[in-house]
Design a protein around this motif. Sequence first.
Motif, PDB file in Angstrom:
ATOM      1  N   GLN A   9       0.822  -1.201   0.000  1.00 25.70           N
ATOM      2  CA  GLN A   9       0.000   0.000   0.000  1.00 25.70           C
ATOM      3  C   GLN A   9       0.858   1.254   0.000  1.00 25.70           C
ATOM      4  OE1 GLN A   9      -2.549  -0.711   3.325  1.00 25.70           O
ATOM      5  NE2 GLN A   9      -4.055  -1.763   2.082  1.00 25.70           N
ATOM      6  N   ASN A  10       2.136   1.135   0.282  1.00 25.46           N
ATOM      7  CA  ASN A  10       3.035   2.287   0.291  1.00 25.46           C
ATOM      8  C   ASN A  10       3.767   2.473  -1.031  1.00 25.46           C
ATOM      9  OD1 ASN A  10       2.386   2.892   2.940  1.00 25.46           O
ATOM     10  ND2 ASN A  10       3.933   1.514   3.743  1.00 25.46           N
ATOM     11  N   VAL A  11       3.399   1.716  -2.037  1.00 28.02           N
ATOM     12  CA  VAL A  11       4.054   1.813  -3.337  1.00 28.02           C
ATOM     13  C   VAL A  11       3.076   2.380  -4.356  1.00 28.02           C
ATOM     14  CG1 VAL A  11       5.167   0.511  -5.200  1.00 28.02           C
ATOM     15  CG2 VAL A  11       5.563  -0.135  -2.826  1.00 28.02           C
ATOM     16  N   ILE A  12       3.524   3.386  -5.086  1.00 25.49           N
ATOM     17  CA  ILE A  12       2.724   3.939  -6.174  1.00 25.49           C
ATOM     18  C   ILE A  12       3.064   3.151  -7.423  1.00 25.49           C
ATOM     19  CG2 ILE A  12       2.286   5.962  -7.611  1.00 25.49           C
ATOM     20  CD1 ILE A  12       3.154   7.673  -5.219  1.00 25.49           C
ATOM     21  N   SER A  13       2.057   2.682  -8.104  1.00 25.50           N
ATOM     22  CA  SER A  13       2.251   1.868  -9.302  1.00 25.50           C
ATOM     23  C   SER A  13       1.695   2.615 -10.512  1.00 25.50           C
ATOM     24  CB  SER A  13       1.537   0.531  -9.115  1.00 25.50           C
ATOM     25  OG  SER A  13       1.711  -0.282 -10.239  1.00 25.50           O
ATOM     26  N   ARG A  14       2.530   2.827 -11.512  1.00 27.42           N
ATOM     27  CA  ARG A  14       2.124   3.507 -12.736  1.00 27.42           C
ATOM     28  C   ARG A  14       2.649   2.723 -13.937  1.00 27.42           C
ATOM     29  NH1 ARG A  14      -1.476   5.074 -10.377  1.00 27.42           N
ATOM     30  NH2 ARG A  14      -1.706   7.056  -9.400  1.00 27.42           N
ATOM     31  N   VAL A  72       6.836  -6.633 -16.154  1.00 26.28           N
ATOM     32  CA  VAL A  72       8.138  -6.165 -15.672  1.00 26.28           C
ATOM     33  C   VAL A  72       8.080  -4.650 -15.506  1.00 26.28           C
ATOM     34  CG1 VAL A  72      10.619  -6.003 -16.168  1.00 26.28           C
ATOM     35  CG2 VAL A  72       9.356  -8.053 -16.827  1.00 26.28           C
ATOM     36  N   GLY A  73       8.672  -4.182 -14.419  1.00 26.18           N
ATOM     37  CA  GLY A  73       8.718  -2.749 -14.161  1.00 26.18           C
ATOM     38  C   GLY A  73      10.036  -2.342 -13.552  1.00 26.18           C
ATOM     39  N   VAL A  74      10.215  -1.046 -13.422  1.00 31.60           N
ATOM     40  CA  VAL A  74      11.400  -0.503 -12.763  1.00 31.60           C
ATOM     41  C   VAL A  74      10.918   0.144 -11.465  1.00 31.60           C
ATOM     42  CG1 VAL A  74      11.314   1.627 -14.143  1.00 31.60           C
ATOM     43  CG2 VAL A  74      13.425   0.983 -13.011  1.00 31.60           C
ATOM     44  N   TRP A  75      11.618  -0.182 -10.364  1.00 33.42           N
ATOM     45  CA  TRP A  75      11.207   0.276  -9.039  1.00 33.42           C
ATOM     46  C   TRP A  75      12.271   1.182  -8.465  1.00 33.42           C
ATOM     47  CZ3 TRP A  75      11.185  -3.100  -4.045  1.00 33.42           C
ATOM     48  CH2 TRP A  75      10.589  -2.387  -3.009  1.00 33.42           C
ATOM     49  N   GLU A  76      11.872   2.364  -8.056  1.00 31.89           N
ATOM     50  CA  GLU A  76      12.787   3.297  -7.416  1.00 31.89           C
ATOM     51  C   GLU A  76      12.023   4.028  -6.318  1.00 31.89           C
ATOM     52  OE1 GLU A  76      15.173   6.974  -9.107  1.00 31.89           O
ATOM     53  OE2 GLU A  76      15.880   5.049  -9.893  1.00 31.89           O
ATOM     54  N   GLY A  77      12.550   3.991  -5.111  1.00 31.11           N
ATOM     55  CA  GLY A  77      11.867   4.626  -3.987  1.00 31.11           C
ATOM     56  C   GLY A  77      10.524   3.963  -3.750  1.00 31.11           C
ATOM     57  N   LEU A  79       7.995   4.086  -5.992  1.00 26.59           N
ATOM     58  CA  LEU A  79       7.337   4.122  -7.300  1.00 26.59           C
ATOM     59  C   LEU A  79       7.782   2.949  -8.161  1.00 26.59           C
ATOM     60  CD1 LEU A  79       5.666   5.680  -9.495  1.00 26.59           C
ATOM     61  CD2 LEU A  79       7.778   6.893 -10.030  1.00 26.59           C
ATOM     62  N   ILE A  80       6.795   2.246  -8.733  1.00 23.27           N
ATOM     63  CA  ILE A  80       7.080   1.221  -9.742  1.00 23.27           C
ATOM     64  C   ILE A  80       6.438   1.681 -11.043  1.00 23.27           C
ATOM     65  CG2 ILE A  80       6.672  -1.148 -10.526  1.00 23.27           C
ATOM     66  CD1 ILE A  80       6.553  -2.027  -7.622  1.00 23.27           C
ATOM     67  N   CYS A  81       7.236   1.701 -12.112  1.00 18.83           N
ATOM     68  CA  CYS A  81       6.708   1.979 -13.454  1.00 18.83           C
ATOM     69  C   CYS A  81       6.799   0.686 -14.254  1.00 18.83           C
ATOM     70  CB  CYS A  81       7.510   3.075 -14.153  1.00 18.83           C
ATOM     71  SG  CYS A  81       7.144   4.712 -13.535  1.00 18.83           S
ATOM     72  N   TRP A  82       5.636   0.135 -14.593  1.00 18.78           N
ATOM     73  CA  TRP A  82       5.566  -1.109 -15.356  1.00 18.78           C
ATOM     74  C   TRP A  82       5.745  -0.775 -16.831  1.00 18.78           C
ATOM     75  CZ3 TRP A  82       5.726  -5.239 -12.371  1.00 18.78           C
ATOM     76  CH2 TRP A  82       5.284  -5.118 -11.049  1.00 18.78           C
ATOM     77  N   GLN A 111       8.123  10.551 -11.367  1.00 17.24           N
ATOM     78  CA  GLN A 111       8.741  11.082 -10.155  1.00 17.24           C
ATOM     79  C   GLN A 111       8.544  12.598 -10.083  1.00 17.24           C
ATOM     80  OE1 GLN A 111      12.660   9.454 -10.812  1.00 17.24           O
ATOM     81  NE2 GLN A 111      12.396   7.957  -9.181  1.00 17.24           N
ATOM     82  N   ALA A 112       8.719  13.280 -11.213  1.00 18.20           N
ATOM     83  CA  ALA A 112       8.530  14.736 -11.245  1.00 18.20           C
ATOM     84  C   ALA A 112       7.076  15.102 -10.942  1.00 18.20           C
ATOM     85  CB  ALA A 112       8.952  15.293 -12.606  1.00 18.20           C
ATOM     86  N   ARG A 113       6.146  14.336 -11.504  1.00 18.62           N
ATOM     87  CA  ARG A 113       4.726  14.605 -11.239  1.00 18.62           C
ATOM     88  C   ARG A 113       4.398  14.420  -9.767  1.00 18.62           C
ATOM     89  NH1 ARG A 113       1.830  11.637 -16.413  1.00 18.62           N
ATOM     90  NH2 ARG A 113       2.462  13.175 -17.956  1.00 18.62           N
ATOM     91  N   ILE A 114       4.924  13.364  -9.177  1.00 20.56           N
ATOM     92  CA  ILE A 114       4.675  13.100  -7.760  1.00 20.56           C
ATOM     93  C   ILE A 114       5.263  14.222  -6.906  1.00 20.56           C
ATOM     94  CG2 ILE A 114       5.258  11.550  -5.843  1.00 20.56           C
ATOM     95  CD1 ILE A 114       5.036   9.261  -7.980  1.00 20.56           C
ATOM     96  N   GLU A 115       6.484  14.641  -7.219  1.00 16.78           N
ATOM     97  CA  GLU A 115       7.100  15.740  -6.470  1.00 16.78           C
ATOM     98  C   GLU A 115       6.281  17.017  -6.589  1.00 16.78           C
ATOM     99  OE1 GLU A 115       9.536  15.774  -4.188  1.00 16.78           O
ATOM    100  OE2 GLU A 115       9.408  13.607  -4.460  1.00 16.78           O
ATOM    101  N   GLN A 116       5.760  17.294  -7.783  1.00 20.52           N
ATOM    102  CA  GLN A 116       4.943  18.483  -7.982  1.00 20.52           C
ATOM    103  C   GLN A 116       3.675  18.405  -7.136  1.00 20.52           C
ATOM    104  OE1 GLN A 116       5.677  21.340  -9.745  1.00 20.52           O
ATOM    105  NE2 GLN A 116       3.892  22.065  -8.626  1.00 20.52           N
ATOM    106  N   ILE A 117       3.065  17.239  -7.102  1.00 22.58           N
ATOM    107  CA  ILE A 117       1.851  17.066  -6.306  1.00 22.58           C
ATOM    108  C   ILE A 117       2.177  17.216  -4.822  1.00 22.58           C
ATOM    109  CG2 ILE A 117       0.093  15.393  -5.608  1.00 22.58           C
ATOM    110  CD1 ILE A 117       0.154  14.450  -8.565  1.00 22.58           C
ATOM    111  N   LYS A 118       3.315  16.652  -4.383  1.00 21.94           N
ATOM    112  CA  LYS A 118       3.727  16.818  -2.990  1.00 21.94           C
ATOM    113  C   LYS A 118       3.895  18.299  -2.664  1.00 21.94           C
ATOM    114  CE  LYS A 118       6.358  12.574  -2.204  1.00 21.94           C
ATOM    115  NZ  LYS A 118       7.722  12.045  -1.983  1.00 21.94           N
ATOM    116  N   THR A 119       4.555  19.032  -3.555  1.00 25.97           N
ATOM    117  CA  THR A 119       4.777  20.468  -3.362  1.00 25.97           C
ATOM    118  C   THR A 119       3.451  21.200  -3.287  1.00 25.97           C
ATOM    119  OG1 THR A 119       6.869  20.318  -4.550  1.00 25.97           O
ATOM    120  CG2 THR A 119       5.903  22.517  -4.317  1.00 25.97           C
ATOM    121  N   ASP A 120       2.556  20.885  -4.210  1.00 31.80           N
ATOM    122  CA  ASP A 120       1.235  21.532  -4.226  1.00 31.80           C
ATOM    123  C   ASP A 120       0.434  21.186  -2.978  1.00 31.80           C
ATOM    124  OD1 ASP A 120       1.912  22.594  -6.659  1.00 31.80           O
ATOM    125  OD2 ASP A 120       0.655  21.230  -7.835  1.00 31.80           O
TER     126      ASP A 120
END
Length: 156
Positions: A9-14, A72-77, A79-82, A111-120
């Motif tokens: 539940q702590n992972v954002i999947s896109r 298959v996806g790439v996971w960083e922090g 966030l997983i991008c499939w 990652q940039a979108r998530i950071e922008q949303i966090k900032t907002d």
Amino acid sequence: MEKIAVGYQNVISRTCSTFWTHFQNLDPQVQTAAKDVFARWQSGGNAAGVERVNNDRRKVSADILHIRFRAVGVWEGSLICWYWIGTHTEYIKVISAPIPSTAEQCLKIWQARIEQIKTDTDKPQQPQQQQKSKYAPPPKEPKAWEQDIKEWLQNK
């Protein structure tokens, strides 16, 4: 392969556009199974058997239809991008190859979108201005993914 230790539940999947290209080439039965597995995984369990791939600690894979198909996806922090979905035979080739540049770019965009949303989200809320004309269009609703990320940040 090592199981992911973080709470699901702590992972954002896109997804990346390449994922959907591969997804469209699958049989409808496999597409339905993939959607079902993803829904169960998002609800808080590891129904997809998500695990890290040995040769690259950033790669993750998920079982679809009892290992006959994989994603298959790439996971960083958090966030997983499939970026890929297909047969297990093709999967062997995909995990042997480096992460595609399109998947890396997709990861950076999300990652940039998530950071922008966090900032907002962290900014104090400004009072909304009155509409100047009763014929002015209503304000646009946030995109669904923005709402998902905002809810995730609140529940974190």
